[in-house]
Design a protein around this motif. Structure first.
Motif, mmCIF file in Angstrom:
data_model
loop_
_atom_site.group_PDB
_atom_site.id
_atom_site.type_symbol
_atom_site.label_atom_id
_atom_site.label_comp_id
_atom_site.label_asym_id
_atom_site.label_seq_id
_atom_site.Cartn_x
_atom_site.Cartn_y
_atom_site.Cartn_z
ATOM 1 N N ILE A 74 -1.846 16.623 -4.764
ATOM 2 C CA ILE A 74 -1.954 15.160 -4.682
ATOM 3 C C ILE A 74 -0.564 14.529 -4.678
ATOM 4 N N LEU A 75 0.319 15.027 -5.527
ATOM 5 C CA LEU A 75 1.675 14.490 -5.619
ATOM 6 C C LEU A 75 2.437 14.692 -4.311
ATOM 7 N N ILE A 76 2.333 15.884 -3.740
ATOM 8 C CA ILE A 76 3.033 16.161 -2.480
ATOM 9 C C ILE A 76 2.517 15.254 -1.360
ATOM 10 N N LYS A 77 1.208 15.109 -1.276
ATOM 11 C CA LYS A 77 0.619 14.222 -0.256
ATOM 12 C C LYS A 77 1.101 12.788 -0.455
ATOM 13 N N THR A 78 1.197 12.355 -1.703
ATOM 14 C CA THR A 78 1.643 10.991 -1.995
ATOM 15 C C THR A 78 3.101 10.805 -1.619
ATOM 16 N N LEU A 79 3.943 11.786 -1.927
ATOM 17 C CA LEU A 79 5.358 11.688 -1.583
ATOM 18 C C LEU A 79 5.559 11.645 -0.073
ATOM 19 N N LEU A 80 4.786 12.433 0.655
ATOM 20 C CA LEU A 80 4.869 12.418 2.116
ATOM 21 C C LEU A 80 4.395 11.068 2.667
ATOM 22 N N PHE A 81 3.346 10.540 2.067
ATOM 23 C CA PHE A 81 2.823 9.232 2.468
ATOM 24 C C PHE A 81 3.871 8.160 2.211
ATOM 25 N N MET B 270 -1.954 0.212 7.518
ATOM 26 C CA MET B 270 -1.509 -1.031 6.885
ATOM 27 C C MET B 270 -0.923 -0.751 5.504
ATOM 28 N N PHE B 271 -1.618 0.060 4.710
ATOM 29 C CA PHE B 271 -1.111 0.362 3.374
ATOM 30 C C PHE B 271 0.134 1.242 3.449
ATOM 31 N N GLN B 272 0.214 2.042 4.487
ATOM 32 C CA GLN B 272 1.426 2.829 4.677
ATOM 33 C C GLN B 272 2.594 1.914 5.015
ATOM 34 N N GLY B 273 2.315 0.893 5.812
ATOM 35 C CA GLY B 273 3.354 -0.060 6.170
ATOM 36 C C GLY B 273 3.784 -0.933 5.009
ATOM 37 N N LEU B 274 2.860 -1.194 4.096
ATOM 38 C CA LEU B 274 3.207 -2.013 2.936
ATOM 39 C C LEU B 274 4.176 -1.302 2.000
ATOM 40 N N MET C 268 -1.056 3.320 -7.524
ATOM 41 C CA MET C 268 -2.399 3.889 -7.467
ATOM 42 C C MET C 268 -2.987 3.793 -6.067
ATOM 43 N N MET C 269 -2.724 2.673 -5.354
ATOM 44 C CA MET C 269 -3.235 2.537 -3.996
ATOM 45 C C MET C 269 -2.533 3.508 -3.057
ATOM 46 N N GLN C 270 -1.249 3.755 -3.294
ATOM 47 C CA GLN C 270 -0.530 4.732 -2.481
ATOM 48 C C GLN C 270 -1.084 6.134 -2.704
ATOM 49 N N VAL C 271 -1.350 6.461 -3.953
ATOM 50 C CA VAL C 271 -1.946 7.768 -4.255
ATOM 51 C C VAL C 271 -3.307 7.897 -3.577
ATOM 52 N N ALA C 272 -4.104 6.843 -3.669
ATOM 53 C CA ALA C 272 -5.461 6.885 -3.118
ATOM 54 C C ALA C 272 -5.446 7.041 -1.602
ATOM 55 N N PHE C 273 -4.611 6.257 -0.904
ATOM 56 C CA PHE C 273 -4.588 6.336 0.551
ATOM 57 C C PHE C 273 -3.924 7.617 1.045
#
Length: 375
Positions: free
Chosen positions: A21-28, A296-300, A307-312
Motif C-alpha cells: 500500500i505504501l509503495i503504491k501511494t508513493l508512486l501515486f 483529478m485526485f492525482q492532479g490535486l 488518506m484520500m491519496q492512499v485510497a486512490f
C-alpha cells in the motif's frame, strides 16, 4: 504448524500488505507532484475594476434571453437587446473583430492573428438561459433576472451557466485590444443562442466554418467550476478543468391507460403505472466507476488529504470506501456514474377525469466510456 508460526505468518502478510500500500501511494504521489513551469507572459496584464466587471455581467443577467423547446416562444427582441448592449459595452471588440450572425442570433467574432499558417482556436459560450420555475420564485434570495450584486455574489440566471464566461471572453478581448495586442494565431469567438435546448446555433457555426474551410486547433468551452468544500478530502478552493463531457440522452416514457370518471377508477391508472416505472428507475441506479475521478485526485496532489491519496492509490482495496464517500453528495456522485433524472411529467386535464395517457421524460447523463446502448 504451531500457533506462533501462524502468528508470524499473519504478521508477515500484514507487513507485506502495508508495504505494498505504501509503495503504491508513493508512486501515486510522485505522479501527482507539483511542477512549476516557467514561461514568458506574452500578453498585457489584465487590470479591471472588479465592480465594473460585476456590473457588466449584471447588466446582461437582467435581459431574459430564455430559449425554449419551441423556438416560437423565444423573445427574439431580448437577444437583440443584449447584443446591442454588448456592442455598446465592448466597442473595441465590435470595431476590430469581424462579426457574423448565423442561425438568426448566434454570434461569431473573428480576430485575425499575425500568422495565417496557424490554425485558429475557438472560445465558446452561449447567450441563452433556462427559465426559472414559477413555483420556486419565492425560494430565490433575489429574483432570477435581477442581476443583483449583493453578499459578495452576482445573483441570477446565467451567472454560472454561462453568461459569466461570455462576459469574461469579451472583457479579455476588449482589454487586450486596448493594450494594442494582436494574437499570433486567429481567435474565433462563438456565442450560440439556443444551447440550453440542444438547439441549432452551434451546429450552424460548425457548418459555417466548414464552408469557409476553417480547421481549428482547439476549442475552449464551458467546463468545471471553482469548488469550495465539494471535493472530499480537499480544503479550500479547487478550480477544475473539464477534459471530457458526459453524454446526453432524454427518453420519453408513455403509458396508455383507460380513461373515464374518477369515481370509478381501475386498479391501475396510467399515472400509477408510470410513477412506479419512474420509481424503479430511481431505485436502480447505474453502477459506479471511481476510476473516472482518479486523475483529478492525482492532479490535486498534496492538496488532497493523505488518506484520500492512499485510497486512490489503492482502489483495488479502498474502492468501495471511495464510492461511499463520493456518493454522499450529488455533485460528486454524478462524477462516478451515469445519472437518471426524471424532469418532465404530463398527464390529466381535470381533477375528476381519469387520464388515458401519462408521459414522462427522463434525462440521462452518460459517463464517459459508456454509451446509449448501456442505458
Amino acid at each position: 504448524m504451531t500457533p506462533s508460526n501462524i502468528i508470524v505468518i499473519i504478521i508477515a502478510l500484514i507487513l507485506f500488505l502495508l508495504a505494498f500500500i505504501l509503495i503504491k501511494t508513493l508512486l501515486f504521489a510522485r505522479k501527482s507532484a507539483s511542477t512549476t513551469i516557467s514561461f514568458k507572459y506574452g500578453v498585457p496584464r489584465f487590470a479591471q475594476d472588479p465592480q465594473v466587471l460585476a456590473e457588466h455581467l449584471s447588466s446582461v443577467i437582467k435581459i431574459q434571453t430564455i430559449s425554449h423547446e419551441d423556438p416560437q416562444e423565444d423573445i427574439k427582441e431580448n437577444f437583440e437587446t443584449m447584443q446591442a448592449l454588448l456592442a455598446k459595452t465592448y466597442p473595441l471588440t465590435h470595431k476590430n473583430l469581424t462579426k457574423e450572425l448565423v442561425d438568426g442570433h448566434t454570434m461569431i467574432f473573428t480576430w485575425e492573428g499575425k500568422d495565417a499558417s496557424l490554425n485558429p482556436v475557438v472560445f465558446m459560450a452561449h447567450q441563452d438561459v433556462v427559465p426559472a420555475d414559477e413555483n420556486t420564485l419565492d425560494q430565490w434570495n433575489y429574483p432570477p433576472f435581477s442581476g443583483k450584486i449583493a453578499d459578495g455574489f452576482i445573483w441570477g440566471r446565467g451567472t454560472m451557466d454561462i453568461k459569466c464566461q461570455m462576459i469574461s471572453v469579451f472583457e479579455s478581448v476588449e482589454a487586450l485590444l486596448a493594450a494594442k495586442f494582436t494574437p499570433d494565431r486567429t481567435i474565433i469567438l462563438t456565442f450560440s443562442h439556443n444551447e440550453e435546448v440542444l438547439g441549432t446555433g452551434a451546429t450552424a457555426v460548425v457548418k459555417h466554418l466548414q464552408q469557409k474551410g476553417v480547421r481549428v486547433e482547439a476549442v475552449i468551452d464551458e467546463g468545471g467550476s471553482v469548488y469550495d468544500g465539494i471535493i472530499p478530502g480537499v480544503k479550500g478552493y479547487v478550480a477544475t478543468i473539464g477534459i471530457s463531457e458526459k453524454g446526453y440522452l432524454s427518453l420519453k416514457f408513455t403509458v396508455q391507460g383507460t380513461g373515464g370518471h374518477s369515481s370509478t377508477p381501475p386498479k391501475e391508472t396510467a399515472i400509477g403505472i408510470l410513477t412506479r416505472a419512474i420509481t424503479r428507475l430511481e431505485n436502480n441506479r447505474f453502477p459506479t466507476d471511481v476510476r473516472m475521478v482518479k486523475p483529478m485526485f492525482q492532479g490535486l496532489g498534496s492538496a488532497a488529504s493523505p488518506m484520500m491519496q492512499v485510497a486512490f492509490a489503492n482502489l483495488w482495496l479502498f474502492g468501495g470506501i471511495i464510492t461511499k464517500i463520493l456518493s454522499r453528495k450529488g455533485e460528486t456522485d454524478a462524477t462516478i456514474r451515469t445519472t437518471t433524472a426524471p424532469t418532465l411529467f404530463h398527464s390529466g386535464v381535470k381533477d375528476n377525469v381519469l387520464p388515458s395517457v401519462a408521459e414522462a421524460v427522463v434525462n440521462f447523463r452518460i459517463l464517459p466510456g459508456q454509451s446509449i446502448a448501456d442505458v
